[in-house]
Design an enzyme around this catalytic site. Structure first.
Site, PDB file in Angstrom:
ATOM      1  N   GLU A   1      10.864  -4.671   4.046  1.00  0.00           N
ATOM      2  CA  GLU A   1      10.936  -6.090   3.684  1.00  0.00           C
ATOM      3  C   GLU A   1      10.565  -6.287   2.213  1.00  0.00           C
ATOM      4  O   GLU A   1      11.237  -6.994   1.465  1.00  0.00           O
ATOM      5  CB  GLU A   1       9.961  -6.916   4.543  1.00  0.00           C
ATOM      6  CG  GLU A   1      10.310  -6.987   6.016  1.00  0.00           C
ATOM      7  CD  GLU A   1       9.675  -5.882   6.840  1.00  0.00           C
ATOM      8  OE1 GLU A   1       9.444  -4.770   6.304  1.00  0.00           O
ATOM      9  OE2 GLU A   1       9.427  -6.113   8.030  1.00  0.00           O
TER      10      GLU A   1
ATOM     11  N   HIS B   1      -3.301 -33.113  18.344  1.00  0.00           N
ATOM     12  CA  HIS B   1      -2.104 -33.872  18.711  1.00  0.00           C
ATOM     13  C   HIS B   1      -0.968 -32.937  19.085  1.00  0.00           C
ATOM     14  O   HIS B   1       0.194 -33.351  19.117  1.00  0.00           O
ATOM     15  CB  HIS B   1      -1.711 -34.802  17.564  1.00  0.00           C
ATOM     16  CG  HIS B   1      -2.811 -35.778  17.261  1.00  0.00           C
ATOM     17  ND1 HIS B   1      -2.952 -36.965  17.935  1.00  0.00           N
ATOM     18  CD2 HIS B   1      -3.862 -35.696  16.412  1.00  0.00           C
ATOM     19  CE1 HIS B   1      -4.034 -37.601  17.479  1.00  0.00           C
ATOM     20  NE2 HIS B   1      -4.613 -36.840  16.570  1.00  0.00           N
TER      21      HIS B   1
ATOM     22  N   GLY C   1      -4.809  -2.046   5.018  1.00  0.00           N
ATOM     23  CA  GLY C   1      -4.045  -3.201   4.533  1.00  0.00           C
ATOM     24  C   GLY C   1      -4.691  -4.533   4.900  1.00  0.00           C
ATOM     25  O   GLY C   1      -4.857  -5.417   4.059  1.00  0.00           O
ATOM     26  N   ARG C   2      -5.090  -4.692   6.161  1.00  0.00           N
ATOM     27  CA  ARG C   2      -5.631  -5.995   6.596  1.00  0.00           C
ATOM     28  C   ARG C   2      -7.089  -6.195   6.190  1.00  0.00           C
ATOM     29  O   ARG C   2      -7.671  -7.218   6.496  1.00  0.00           O
ATOM     30  CB  ARG C   2      -5.423  -6.156   8.098  1.00  0.00           C
ATOM     31  CG  ARG C   2      -5.972  -5.042   8.954  1.00  0.00           C
ATOM     32  CD  ARG C   2      -5.461  -5.140  10.395  1.00  0.00           C
ATOM     33  NE  ARG C   2      -5.854  -3.992  11.199  1.00  0.00           N
ATOM     34  CZ  ARG C   2      -5.181  -2.841  11.261  1.00  0.00           C
ATOM     35  NH1 ARG C   2      -4.068  -2.680  10.556  1.00  0.00           N
ATOM     36  NH2 ARG C   2      -5.595  -1.850  12.027  1.00  0.00           N
TER      37      ARG C   2
ATOM     38  N   GLU D   1      -3.941  -6.636  15.184  1.00  0.00           N
ATOM     39  CA  GLU D   1      -3.464  -5.318  14.747  1.00  0.00           C
ATOM     40  C   GLU D   1      -4.606  -4.294  14.843  1.00  0.00           C
ATOM     41  O   GLU D   1      -4.370  -3.108  15.042  1.00  0.00           O
ATOM     42  CB  GLU D   1      -2.905  -5.387  13.315  1.00  0.00           C
ATOM     43  CG  GLU D   1      -1.891  -4.306  13.023  1.00  0.00           C
ATOM     44  CD  GLU D   1      -1.186  -4.465  11.683  1.00  0.00           C
ATOM     45  OE1 GLU D   1      -1.853  -4.383  10.651  1.00  0.00           O
ATOM     46  OE2 GLU D   1       0.050  -4.659  11.669  1.00  0.00           O
TER      47      GLU D   1
ATOM     48  N   LYS E   1       0.844  -1.200   0.000  1.00  0.00           N
ATOM     49  CA  LYS E   1       0.000   0.000   0.000  1.00  0.00           C
ATOM     50  C   LYS E   1       0.879   1.250   0.000  1.00  0.00           C
ATOM     51  O   LYS E   1       0.680   2.169  -0.772  1.00  0.00           O
ATOM     52  CB  LYS E   1      -0.924  -0.028   1.227  1.00  0.00           C
ATOM     53  CG  LYS E   1      -1.854   1.150   1.299  1.00  0.00           C
ATOM     54  CD  LYS E   1      -2.804   1.025   2.472  1.00  0.00           C
ATOM     55  CE  LYS E   1      -3.573   2.312   2.666  1.00  0.00           C
ATOM     56  NZ  LYS E   1      -4.472   2.280   3.815  1.00  0.00           N
TER      57      LYS E   1
ATOM     58  N   LYS F   1       9.878  -0.394  13.604  1.00  0.00           N
ATOM     59  CA  LYS F   1      10.365  -0.119  12.244  1.00  0.00           C
ATOM     60  C   LYS F   1      11.446   0.959  12.285  1.00  0.00           C
ATOM     61  O   LYS F   1      12.481   0.838  11.644  1.00  0.00           O
ATOM     62  CB  LYS F   1       9.214   0.393  11.366  1.00  0.00           C
ATOM     63  CG  LYS F   1       8.244  -0.661  10.906  1.00  0.00           C
ATOM     64  CD  LYS F   1       7.292  -0.020   9.878  1.00  0.00           C
ATOM     65  CE  LYS F   1       6.101  -0.890   9.602  1.00  0.00           C
ATOM     66  NZ  LYS F   1       5.087  -0.214   8.802  1.00  0.00           N
TER      67      LYS F   1
HETATM   68  O1  F6P Z   1       2.904  -4.310   9.919  1.00  0.00           O
HETATM   69  C1  F6P Z   1       2.482  -3.024   9.695  1.00  0.00           C
HETATM   70  C2  F6P Z   1       1.890  -2.845   8.362  1.00  0.00           C
HETATM   71  O2  F6P Z   1       1.792  -1.476   8.242  1.00  0.00           O
HETATM   72  C3  F6P Z   1       0.544  -3.548   8.184  1.00  0.00           C
HETATM   73  O3  F6P Z   1      -0.489  -2.824   8.733  1.00  0.00           O
HETATM   74  C4  F6P Z   1       0.474  -3.669   6.701  1.00  0.00           C
HETATM   75  O4  F6P Z   1      -0.498  -4.592   6.302  1.00  0.00           O
HETATM   76  C5  F6P Z   1       1.891  -4.097   6.391  1.00  0.00           C
HETATM   77  O5  F6P Z   1       2.687  -3.339   7.281  1.00  0.00           O
HETATM   78  C6  F6P Z   1       2.345  -3.893   4.972  1.00  0.00           C
HETATM   79  O6  F6P Z   1       2.248  -2.572   4.563  1.00  0.00           O
HETATM   80  P1  F6P Z   1       2.362  -2.161   3.032  1.00  0.00           P
HETATM   81  O7  F6P Z   1       1.217  -2.774   2.296  1.00  0.00           O
HETATM   82  O8  F6P Z   1       2.319  -0.673   2.999  1.00  0.00           O
HETATM   83  O9  F6P Z   1       3.661  -2.701   2.502  1.00  0.00           O
END
Ligand code: F6P
Length: 512
Positions: A191, A362, A245-246, A331, A185, A477
């Protein structure tokens, strides 16, 4: 809420159930299993195996009214600015509305056109690069809907910045036939950007620089940033800041899922979500599946002080559903500050965990049955499987029903018999709900996702917290960015770090 008459009534009411056993509640009312249940749109919710009665449901409904839940649902579904800390709507309902805003229609049509190219045989593998909400939803749904997937297209998910994940996901892939979809987003997530750079290098190594950009698509609310990475505008899909995002599975974030199952099935999923949106808007609280699950969860969380609950789908296809709900719930509702900025005075979001039955039986069910903590369970199962191995399915479902009964009723009178082995004692009285669907399909998965989104919203509305921001993720972060430049040698290790962090960094630099 905790100072209201409605909250106090529930507190008082809880004391009347304190010494009651589920066995007694069932003995007193032979119809309890039918009475304390609800059904809607192909789902049956059994909540009879909780320490509650019809009065509890009335009192919880009164609490929902006191919290203005109906008004808040309308505000959510109608796109009002309910994400108050970020000053925007949380309008995921618009993504699945049959008459959506024009920009939603436009992106859905673009996705539709794009996937036709994917199914023309050029690509063998699609790798979704994203993390959190840009990974968990599409990964969960692609696994859940494998029975509906197009043969011949392998859809994989790369999220962790751990280089081992890159190695695992790209193992055995042919670069010439691999398409990467970068989903972010913000398009600033470390990452995701690191994995994208590595994917570029991996392609360049194999194919040279010339055609590398052909192997990328992007989904983002910041198309300009994707284009800075060399991703073509025609392969860049838009989401909007009003999609969290979620909560974004129904947007272009679901592109990899759409590639796996096709646009018809994807739209079926959207239709299932929409049906549940309207059910949430209009059903009475006693018939409202998401509201009921939310209210019963809140009953266990706040009035029985249960800090955690398990989601146990008896469906291997829903193997990633619990991790998906972990982000959705934790979250969203892992907050200690009310929407208007004052501290909360009650417990909020519980810890969510679990894995599919029967595997969990199990592993950790021992603790569910005999551990010193009581952990409410949310079971999910389906009457018809997506395969022909009906003997397996009957076995699976027999285990599901047996687990719910064993948790509730224990081993009958055994535990009161002093002559019996205390190790064999099952006290029971452990609460669970069971959500029984007809079959796992794109439509019913859409319904299930919306049920859980709205369950979380119900609880947030009563706790008066904003479920649509996540400021708690930011500190880690920021710190990681500082430390990573120290590890890369671009800045000197800071002596202002605490002594533990300093010694960990020293050790790492010496041994890496
Ligand atoms: O973990 C924090 C977060 O901001 C989530 O809310 C989000 O889904 C994820 O990182 C990824 O964010 P982006 O879609 O901006 O890469």
């Amino acid at each position: 809420m905790q100072h209201t008459a409605e909250w106090n009534a529930l507190r008082l009411h809880q004391t009347t159930l304190q010494d009651v056993h589920l066995r007694d509640l069932f003995a007193d009312n032979p119809q309890r299993g039918d009475n304390l249940s609800a059904q809607a749109h192909g789902w049956f919710l059994d909540y009879s195996k909780n320490l509650l009665n019809s009065k509890t449901i009335d009192l919880l409904a009164a609490l929902a009214d006191k919290a203005d839940l109906r008004k808040k649902i309308n505000a959510l579904l109608d796109g009002e600015t309910i994400n108050v800390t970020e000053n925007r709507p949380a309008w995921h309902a618009a993504l699945r509305h049959p008459d959506p805003p024009p920009e939603v229609v436009r992106e859905l049509n673009r996705m539709d056109d794009f996937i036709k190219q994917v199914h023309n045989g050029r690509w063998q593998t699609v790798v979704n690069i994203g993390i959190g909400g840009s990974d968990l939803g599409p990964a969960m749904a692609t696994t859940a809907l494998r029975a509906f997937a197009h043969q011949g297209l392998d859809v994989r998910f790369l999220s962790n910045v751990d280089g081992a994940h890159f190695e695992m996901v790209t193992d055995g892939l042919t670069p010439a036939h691999t398409l990467f979809i970068v989903v972010s987003k913000t398009f600033t997530t470390t990452e995701t950007l690191a994995n994208t750079q590595t994917a570029k290098a991996w392609l360049t190594n194999a194919l040279g620089t010339q055609k590398v950009n052909d192997h990328f698509a992007a989904v983002t609310a910041h198309p300009d940033r994707a284009q800075d990475f060399g991703i073509y505008p025609q392969a860049t899909f838009t989401m909007w800041d009003w999609v969290g995002g979620r909560y974004s599975l129904g947007s272009a974030v679901g592109l990899s899922l759409m590639m796996a199952i096709g646009s018809g099935a994807f739209k079926q999923m959207l239709a299932g979500m929409h049906q549940m949106d309207e059910h949430f808007r209009s059903a009475t609280w006693a018939e409202n599946l998401p509201a009921l699950i939310g209210l019963i969860g809140l009953w266990n969380r706040n009035f029985w002080a249960r800090p955690t609950y398990a989601i146990l789908p008896y469906s291997q296809e829903l193997a990633l559903f619990t991790p998906y709900v972990q982000q959705l719930d934790m979250e969203s509702n892992g907050k200690s500050t009310r929407a208007e900025g004052t501290p909360v005075a009650t417990s909020t979001g519980p810890v969510v965990w679990g894995q599919p039955g029967t595997n969990g039986q199990h592993a950790f069910h021992q603790l569910l049955h005999q551990g010193s903590d009581i952990i409410p369970v949310e079971f999910i199962g389906f009457c018809r499987p997506n395969h022909d191995r009906t003997t397996h399915h009957d076995l699976l479902m027999a285990n599901l029903f047996a687990q719910a009964a064993a948790l509730a009723f224990g081993s009958g009178e055994g535990e009161t018999n002093t002559d019996s082995d205390p190790h064999q004692s099952f006290a029971g009285n452990r609460p669970s709900i069971l959500l029984l669907g007809e079959q796992l399909t794109p439509f019913s998965l859409g319904q299930l996702v919306a049920i859980y989104e709205h369950k979380v919203f119900t609880q947030a509305s009563i706790w008066n917290i904003n479920p649509f921001d996540q400021p708690g993720v930011e500190l880690g972060k920021t710190l990681a960015t500082g430390i990573s430049s120290e590890l890369a040698g671009t800045t000197k290790p800071k002596s202002t770090h605490d002594s533990s962090t300093q010694s960990l960094i020293r050790k790492y630099l010496a041994l890496r």
